[in-house]
Design an enzyme around this catalytic site. Structure first.
Site, PDB file in Angstrom:
ATOM      1  N   ARG A  30      12.697  60.048 -11.275  1.00 22.88           N
ATOM      2  CA  ARG A  30      13.176  60.605 -12.539  1.00 22.88           C
ATOM      3  C   ARG A  30      14.029  59.583 -13.306  1.00 22.88           C
ATOM      4  NH1 ARG A  30      11.097  65.363 -12.599  1.00 22.88           N
ATOM      5  NH2 ARG A  30      10.931  66.518 -10.650  1.00 22.88           N
ATOM      6  N   ASP A  31      13.829  59.555 -14.620  1.00 25.75           N
ATOM      7  CA  ASP A  31      14.641  58.678 -15.468  1.00 25.75           C
ATOM      8  C   ASP A  31      16.088  59.161 -15.422  1.00 25.75           C
ATOM      9  OD1 ASP A  31      13.877  56.622 -18.043  1.00 25.75           O
ATOM     10  OD2 ASP A  31      15.871  57.558 -18.047  1.00 25.75           O
ATOM     11  N   ILE A  32      17.013  58.234 -15.347  1.00 27.75           N
ATOM     12  CA  ILE A  32      18.438  58.572 -15.232  1.00 27.75           C
ATOM     13  C   ILE A  32      18.965  59.199 -16.531  1.00 27.75           C
ATOM     14  CG2 ILE A  32      19.471  56.403 -16.037  1.00 27.75           C
ATOM     15  CD1 ILE A  32      21.216  56.490 -13.473  1.00 27.75           C
ATOM     16  N   ASN A  88       6.783  50.826 -22.984  1.00 26.72           N
ATOM     17  CA  ASN A  88       7.538  49.974 -23.901  1.00 26.72           C
ATOM     18  C   ASN A  88       7.365  48.528 -23.428  1.00 26.72           C
ATOM     19  OD1 ASN A  88       8.544  52.155 -25.392  1.00 26.72           O
ATOM     20  ND2 ASN A  88      10.226  52.454 -23.951  1.00 26.72           N
ATOM     21  N   GLU A  96      13.696  47.630 -21.909  1.00 27.07           N
ATOM     22  CA  GLU A  96      15.026  47.248 -21.411  1.00 27.07           C
ATOM     23  C   GLU A  96      14.987  46.771 -19.971  1.00 27.07           C
ATOM     24  OE1 GLU A  96      17.472  50.656 -22.197  1.00 27.07           O
ATOM     25  OE2 GLU A  96      17.590  50.189 -24.354  1.00 27.07           O
ATOM     26  N   VAL A  97      14.073  47.323 -19.180  1.00 27.42           N
ATOM     27  CA  VAL A  97      13.951  46.915 -17.779  1.00 27.42           C
ATOM     28  C   VAL A  97      12.624  46.180 -17.639  1.00 27.42           C
ATOM     29  CG1 VAL A  97      13.806  47.683 -15.395  1.00 27.42           C
ATOM     30  CG2 VAL A  97      15.328  48.882 -16.994  1.00 27.42           C
ATOM     31  N   HIS A 101       6.931  49.744 -16.207  1.00 27.68           N
ATOM     32  CA  HIS A 101       7.059  51.167 -15.859  1.00 27.68           C
ATOM     33  C   HIS A 101       6.363  52.003 -16.920  1.00 27.68           C
ATOM     34  CE1 HIS A 101      10.566  49.687 -18.052  1.00 27.68           C
ATOM     35  NE2 HIS A 101      10.604  50.865 -18.694  1.00 27.68           N
ATOM     36  N   HIS A 103       6.497  55.496 -18.690  1.00 26.85           N
ATOM     37  CA  HIS A 103       7.286  56.713 -18.899  1.00 26.85           C
ATOM     38  C   HIS A 103       6.294  57.872 -18.990  1.00 26.85           C
ATOM     39  CE1 HIS A 103      11.097  54.717 -20.371  1.00 26.85           C
ATOM     40  NE2 HIS A 103      10.247  53.746 -20.641  1.00 26.85           N
TER      41      HIS A 103
HETATM   42  P1  5GP Z   1      12.575  50.846 -21.118  1.00 32.56           P
HETATM   43  O1  5GP Z   1      13.516  50.913 -22.289  1.00 32.56           O
HETATM   44  O2  5GP Z   1      12.658  49.539 -20.392  1.00 32.56           O
HETATM   45  O3  5GP Z   1      11.162  51.238 -21.459  1.00 32.56           O
HETATM   46  O4  5GP Z   1      13.046  51.999 -20.136  1.00 32.56           O
HETATM   47  C1  5GP Z   1      13.980  51.827 -19.121  1.00 32.56           C
HETATM   48  C2  5GP Z   1      14.323  53.215 -18.623  1.00 32.56           C
HETATM   49  O5  5GP Z   1      14.995  53.096 -17.393  1.00 32.56           O
HETATM   50  C3  5GP Z   1      15.248  53.994 -19.580  1.00 32.56           C
HETATM   51  O6  5GP Z   1      14.602  55.200 -19.988  1.00 32.56           O
HETATM   52  C4  5GP Z   1      16.497  54.253 -18.734  1.00 32.56           C
HETATM   53  O7  5GP Z   1      17.056  55.527 -18.964  1.00 32.56           O
HETATM   54  C5  5GP Z   1      15.968  54.100 -17.308  1.00 32.56           C
HETATM   55  N1  5GP Z   1      16.959  53.637 -16.352  1.00 32.56           N
HETATM   56  C6  5GP Z   1      17.852  52.617 -16.538  1.00 32.56           C
HETATM   57  N2  5GP Z   1      18.593  52.448 -15.428  1.00 32.56           N
HETATM   58  C7  5GP Z   1      18.143  53.370 -14.516  1.00 32.56           C
HETATM   59  C8  5GP Z   1      18.526  53.682 -13.164  1.00 32.56           C
HETATM   60  O8  5GP Z   1      19.404  53.076 -12.564  1.00 32.56           O
HETATM   61  N3  5GP Z   1      17.861  54.703 -12.562  1.00 32.56           N
HETATM   62  C9  5GP Z   1      16.856  55.409 -13.196  1.00 32.56           C
HETATM   63  N4  5GP Z   1      16.292  56.410 -12.498  1.00 32.56           N
HETATM   64  N5  5GP Z   1      16.485  55.131 -14.469  1.00 32.56           N
HETATM   65  C10 5GP Z   1      17.112  54.135 -15.111  1.00 32.56           C
END
Ligand code: 5GP
Ligand code: ZN
Length: 117
Positions: A30-32, A88, A96-97, A101, A103
């Site tokens: 699950r997304d945090i 993304n 951001e990561v 991944h 979503h």
């Molecule tokens: P991006 O912006 O890279 O597509 O999405 C990164 C996602 O990772 C964001 O929706 C953010 O809420 C989620 N996220 C960031 N840090 C963590 C974490 O430590 N644990 C979990 N479960 N999700 C995270």
């Protein structure tokens, strides 16, 4: 494994996550900070920076990732009303990561595909 990568550390169990689905090649948790009633992240257990790198380097892992995203949608009860799968990618994509991944989001109408459009 990339020790500096948040999602590699989740795969390694160094950072806790609420895991909802797991295969030999994928992990879903699950997304945090959920942006919808259901918001699950599905990742390959191996590190690839983004979906383009993954598709080029390991098409079979890319296929596994899509199959896992569909399995998560099914398990979360999203297939009837529909859902969205989002990758993304890069700066303009808002990534951001940098461990690829998907979503998987749903559970309510998600609005326009892009902000304001
Ligand atoms: P991006 O912006 O890279 O597509 O999405 C990164 C996602 O990772 C964001 O929706 C953010 O809420 C989620 N996220 C960031 N840090 C963590 C974490 O430590 N644990 C979990 N479960 N999700 C995270
Ligand atoms: Zn990683």
């Amino acid at each position: 494994m990339d020790n500096t990568c948040l999602f590699c550390r989740i795969v390694a169990g160094e950072i806790p996550a609420t895991v909802v689905h797991r295969t030999e090649t994928t992990l879903a948790f699950r997304d945090i900070d959920p942006k919808a009633p259901t918001h699950v992240l599905v990742i390959p257990v191996e590190h690839y920076a983004d979906v383009a790198v993954l598709a080029e380097a390991n098409p079979s892992a890319a296929a596994d990732l899509l199959a896992a995203a569909a399995a998560v949608a099914e398990a979360e009860g999203l297939t009837g009303d529909g859902f969205r799968v989002i990758f993304n990618t890069g700066r303009n994509g808002g990534q951001e990561v940098f461990h690829v991944h998907a979503h998987v989001v749903g559970g309510a109408p998600l609005g326009p595909m892009l902000a304001g459009k």
